[in-house]
Design a protein around this motif. Structure first.
Motif, PDB file in Angstrom:
ATOM      1  N   MET A 155       0.833  -1.204   0.000  1.00  0.00           N
ATOM      2  CA  MET A 155       0.000   0.000   0.000  1.00  0.00           C
ATOM      3  C   MET A 155       0.865   1.249   0.000  1.00  0.00           C
ATOM      4  N   ARG A 156       0.332   2.321  -0.645  1.00  0.00           N
ATOM      5  CA  ARG A 156       1.070   3.572  -0.652  1.00  0.00           C
ATOM      6  C   ARG A 156       0.949   4.248   0.703  1.00  0.00           C
ATOM      7  N   SER A 157       2.000   4.940   1.103  1.00  0.00           N
ATOM      8  CA  SER A 157       1.999   5.609   2.387  1.00  0.00           C
ATOM      9  C   SER A 157       1.114   6.842   2.345  1.00  0.00           C
ATOM     10  N   ALA A 158       0.661   7.276   3.520  1.00  0.00           N
ATOM     11  CA  ALA A 158      -0.169   8.472   3.601  1.00  0.00           C
ATOM     12  C   ALA A 158       0.524   9.704   3.057  1.00  0.00           C
ATOM     13  N   PRO A 159       1.826   9.925   3.326  1.00  0.00           N
ATOM     14  CA  PRO A 159       2.475  11.101   2.750  1.00  0.00           C
ATOM     15  C   PRO A 159       2.478  11.097   1.229  1.00  0.00           C
ATOM     16  N   VAL A 160       2.677   9.918   0.604  1.00  0.00           N
ATOM     17  CA  VAL A 160       2.676   9.875  -0.852  1.00  0.00           C
ATOM     18  C   VAL A 160       1.303  10.235  -1.392  1.00  0.00           C
ATOM     19  N   LEU A 161       0.266   9.659  -0.776  1.00  0.00           N
ATOM     20  CA  LEU A 161      -1.078   9.980  -1.222  1.00  0.00           C
ATOM     21  C   LEU A 161      -1.380  11.454  -1.033  1.00  0.00           C
ATOM     22  N   ALA A 162      -0.962  11.996   0.094  1.00  0.00           N
ATOM     23  CA  ALA A 162      -1.236  13.406   0.355  1.00  0.00           C
ATOM     24  C   ALA A 162      -0.535  14.300  -0.639  1.00  0.00           C
ATOM     25  N   ALA A 163       0.651  13.905  -1.046  1.00  0.00           N
ATOM     26  CA  ALA A 163       1.394  14.721  -1.995  1.00  0.00           C
ATOM     27  C   ALA A 163       0.754  14.700  -3.368  1.00  0.00           C
ATOM     28  N   ALA A 164       0.127  13.573  -3.723  1.00  0.00           N
ATOM     29  CA  ALA A 164      -0.370  13.431  -5.082  1.00  0.00           C
ATOM     30  C   ALA A 164      -1.818  13.866  -5.252  1.00  0.00           C
ATOM     31  N   PHE A 165      -2.561  13.987  -4.173  1.00  0.00           N
ATOM     32  CA  PHE A 165      -3.988  14.149  -4.324  1.00  0.00           C
ATOM     33  C   PHE A 165      -4.585  15.196  -3.372  1.00  0.00           C
ATOM     34  N   THR A 166      -5.718  15.742  -3.799  1.00  0.00           N
ATOM     35  CA  THR A 166      -6.548  16.576  -2.957  1.00  0.00           C
ATOM     36  C   THR A 166      -7.915  15.945  -2.875  1.00  0.00           C
ATOM     37  N   LEU A 167      -8.670  16.286  -1.837  1.00  0.00           N
ATOM     38  CA  LEU A 167     -10.000  15.714  -1.707  1.00  0.00           C
ATOM     39  C   LEU A 167     -11.000  16.507  -2.536  1.00  0.00           C
ATOM     40  N   ALA A 168     -11.907  15.771  -3.175  1.00  0.00           N
ATOM     41  CA  ALA A 168     -12.972  16.397  -3.948  1.00  0.00           C
ATOM     42  C   ALA A 168     -14.312  16.034  -3.327  1.00  0.00           C
ATOM     43  N   LEU A 169     -15.326  16.857  -3.570  1.00  0.00           N
ATOM     44  CA  LEU A 169     -16.658  16.541  -3.114  1.00  0.00           C
ATOM     45  C   LEU A 169     -17.155  15.286  -3.811  1.00  0.00           C
ATOM     46  N   THR A 209       1.918  15.390 -21.174  1.00  0.00           N
ATOM     47  CA  THR A 209       2.739  15.179 -19.992  1.00  0.00           C
ATOM     48  C   THR A 209       2.098  14.072 -19.164  1.00  0.00           C
ATOM     49  N   ALA A 210       2.832  13.529 -18.229  1.00  0.00           N
ATOM     50  CA  ALA A 210       2.281  12.477 -17.374  1.00  0.00           C
ATOM     51  C   ALA A 210       1.122  13.021 -16.553  1.00  0.00           C
ATOM     52  N   TRP A 211       0.048  12.241 -16.450  1.00  0.00           N
ATOM     53  CA  TRP A 211      -1.073  12.590 -15.587  1.00  0.00           C
ATOM     54  C   TRP A 211      -0.743  12.214 -14.149  1.00  0.00           C
ATOM     55  N   SER A 212      -1.034  13.112 -13.221  1.00  0.00           N
ATOM     56  CA  SER A 212      -0.649  12.888 -11.824  1.00  0.00           C
ATOM     57  C   SER A 212      -1.348  11.701 -11.188  1.00  0.00           C
ATOM     58  N   GLY A 213      -2.464  11.249 -11.750  1.00  0.00           N
ATOM     59  CA  GLY A 213      -3.185  10.124 -11.160  1.00  0.00           C
ATOM     60  C   GLY A 213      -2.791   8.766 -11.680  1.00  0.00           C
ATOM     61  N   GLY A 257       6.144  15.874 -15.961  1.00  0.00           N
ATOM     62  CA  GLY A 257       5.042  15.460 -15.103  1.00  0.00           C
ATOM     63  C   GLY A 257       5.418  14.303 -14.213  1.00  0.00           C
ATOM     64  N   SER A 258       4.684  14.144 -13.136  1.00  0.00           N
ATOM     65  CA  SER A 258       4.961  13.119 -12.143  1.00  0.00           C
ATOM     66  C   SER A 258       3.656  12.634 -11.536  1.00  0.00           C
ATOM     67  N   ASN A 259       3.667  11.431 -10.966  1.00  0.00           N
ATOM     68  CA  ASN A 259       2.464  10.909 -10.318  1.00  0.00           C
ATOM     69  C   ASN A 259       2.681  10.602  -8.844  1.00  0.00           C
ATOM     70  N   GLY A 260       3.723  11.153  -8.245  1.00  0.00           N
ATOM     71  CA  GLY A 260       3.938  10.923  -6.822  1.00  0.00           C
ATOM     72  C   GLY A 260       5.391  11.080  -6.448  1.00  0.00           C
ATOM     73  N   SER A 261       5.760  10.500  -5.314  1.00  0.00           N
ATOM     74  CA  SER A 261       7.105  10.644  -4.776  1.00  0.00           C
ATOM     75  C   SER A 261       7.814   9.295  -4.782  1.00  0.00           C
ATOM     76  N   TYR A 289      11.895   5.407 -21.531  1.00  0.00           N
ATOM     77  CA  TYR A 289      10.922   4.692 -20.700  1.00  0.00           C
ATOM     78  C   TYR A 289      10.750   5.343 -19.328  1.00  0.00           C
ATOM     79  N   ASP A 290       9.499   5.370 -18.848  1.00  0.00           N
ATOM     80  CA  ASP A 290       9.210   5.770 -17.466  1.00  0.00           C
ATOM     81  C   ASP A 290       7.933   5.081 -17.012  1.00  0.00           C
ATOM     82  N   GLY A 291       7.715   5.084 -15.697  1.00  0.00           N
ATOM     83  CA  GLY A 291       6.566   4.393 -15.136  1.00  0.00           C
ATOM     84  C   GLY A 291       5.218   4.970 -15.523  1.00  0.00           C
ATOM     85  N   PRO A 292       4.969   6.257 -15.335  1.00  0.00           N
ATOM     86  CA  PRO A 292       3.628   6.791 -15.584  1.00  0.00           C
ATOM     87  C   PRO A 292       3.160   6.686 -17.025  1.00  0.00           C
TER      88      PRO A 292
END
Length: 396
Positions: free
Chosen positions: A1-15, A264-268, A364-368, A381-384
């Motif tokens: 599982m991804r760590s909370a800091p990685v998720l926090a860096a990559a995402f914001t909460l939406a309604l 560019t790479a999509w952050s998600g 672009g990047s999708n996380g840390s 080659y790259d992951g995203p």
């Protein structure tokens, strides 16, 4: 599982309309997951709706249409001539009762001839492009309807139509979103003659997935595309399978360059090292001892998303909508495989031997991940984004 800091860096909460907070890609406007997050052993669809567009039924589409996608990926000439007689299977969970009518609304809007109706057993004998639907065992005992998955189904059918207008489309519906039921649907799609099977879903990796990939996804000669995930850096199954083409995501915009588009790479987009799957022989990057995700990519950012038509009244939205997520990218690449002819496909092997026939994506990047290629789009080659996006169908 991804760590909370990685998720926090990559995402914001939406309604959300479900009352449960979902993660939306940071910096890409308002977006909302269509399907519920999946528990262990199950998959979630990887579609995201752009909530900056109207939630009420829209009379006309916005977002990228077939001509845009064909232009961006150098497919216009092929789309007009290739794919006839080939079948793209769309595998999803639950039933979409209006799928056939809805995909023909999409096709009519963009001047694509309507699909005829056929049966799963007659689809390959059709002389005109046709649509067939089956349950996960090939019959007509369709599962219950689910509004979120119905919108995912419409997204997949529309993208297959946009990229390969002359292809037959076979929709195979899993009884539920369990890996076992979806995998059974994949096997059924292949048994019924599909040359391409598109899968726009994924869930957490698990210790028994190496057995599952062999049971459900090992179909040499059939191109199986799988969305890489929409939770940023990290790996999902079945994208981790060595028997599939794992499809990452990009932000796609018109540009004043020779191509006419930039990416560019999509952050998600999902990416990274599988925890369980052996590295395939055709993959040689050094950052992962096991399978690396992704292989290729296509548009996925909901802020630069695609037009989709779905009449299912779900959570206050229907009609023309704008969708993103790697759920878009998987059927786009599946359609390109159908245009290319599929021959000799075993996993993503043909992509790795034709990298010059792709649009390389950098930026672009999708996380840390320490700044490595596993989460950052770089030259080559790259992951995203893998080796890039389609530039014609030679690589497929």
């Amino acid at each position: 599982m991804r760590s909370a800091p990685v998720l926090a860096a990559a995402f914001t909460l939406a309604l959300t309309v479900t009352g449960v907070a979902e993660a939306a890609p940071a910096g890409h406007g308002h977006a909302q997951r269509v399907c519920s997050v999946a528990p262990a052993g199950f998959a979630a669809c990887n579609a995201w709706i752009n909530t900056d567009t109207a939630f009420a039924a829209a009379a006309t589409p916005s977002g990228l249409g077939p001509a845009d996608l064909q232009s961006a990926y150098n497919l216009a000439s092929l789309a007009g001539s290739a794919g006839a007689g080939r079948t793209i299977a769309i595998v999803d969970a639950y039933d979409a009762p209006t799928a056939f009518a809805d995909v023909n609304v999409y096709r009519g809007q963009y001047g694509i001839p309507a699909l005829a109706s056929c049966t799963p057993t007659s689809i390959d004998a059709s002389t005109t492009p046709c649509f067939a639907k089956a349950d996960q065992n090939g019959g007509t005992s369709y599962p219950r309807k689910d509004g979120g998955w119905a919108q995912e189904i419409s997204l997949d059918l529309d993208m297959a139509s946009a990229i390969c207008p002359k292809c037959n489309i076979l929709l195979v519906e899993g009884t539920s979103s369990s890996f076992a039921n979806l995998g059974t649907a994949v096997n059924t799609a292949v048994r019924l003659g599909a040359e391409v099977v598109s899968n726009s879903y994924g869930g957490a990796e698990f210790s028994g997935e190496a057995s599952s990939e062999g049971q459900y996804f090992n179909h040499p000669g059939v191109a199986i595309t799988v969305s890489s995930g929409d939770s940023g850096y990290g790996v999902e199954f079945p994208a981790a399978s060595r028997y599939v083409t794992a499809v990452g995501g990009t932000s796609l915009k018109k540009a004043s360059n020779s191509r006419g588009w930039s990416e560019t790479a999509w952050s998600g987009a999902g990416s990274g090292c599988s925890a369980y799957i052996t590295k395939p022989s055709w993959q040689t990057d050094s950052g992962c001892g096991r399978r690396t995700v992704a292989d290729v990519s296509a548009v996925a950012d909901p802020a630069t998303g695609v037009a989709v038509y779905d009449s299912t009244a779900y959570q206050g939205r229907s009609g023309w909508m704008v969708f993103g997520g790697t759920s878009v990218a998987a059927p786009v690449v599946g359609g390109v495989y159908a245009l290319g002819g599929v021959g000799g496909v075993a996993g993503a092997n043909t992509v790795y031997s034709h990298t010059s026939s792709l649009n390389d994506v950098s930026g672009g990047s999708n996380g840390s991940c320490g700044g490595s290629y596993l989460c950052t789009a770089v030259t080559g080659y790259d992951g995203p984004t893998g080796f890039g996006t389609p530039n014609g169908a030679t690589a497929f």
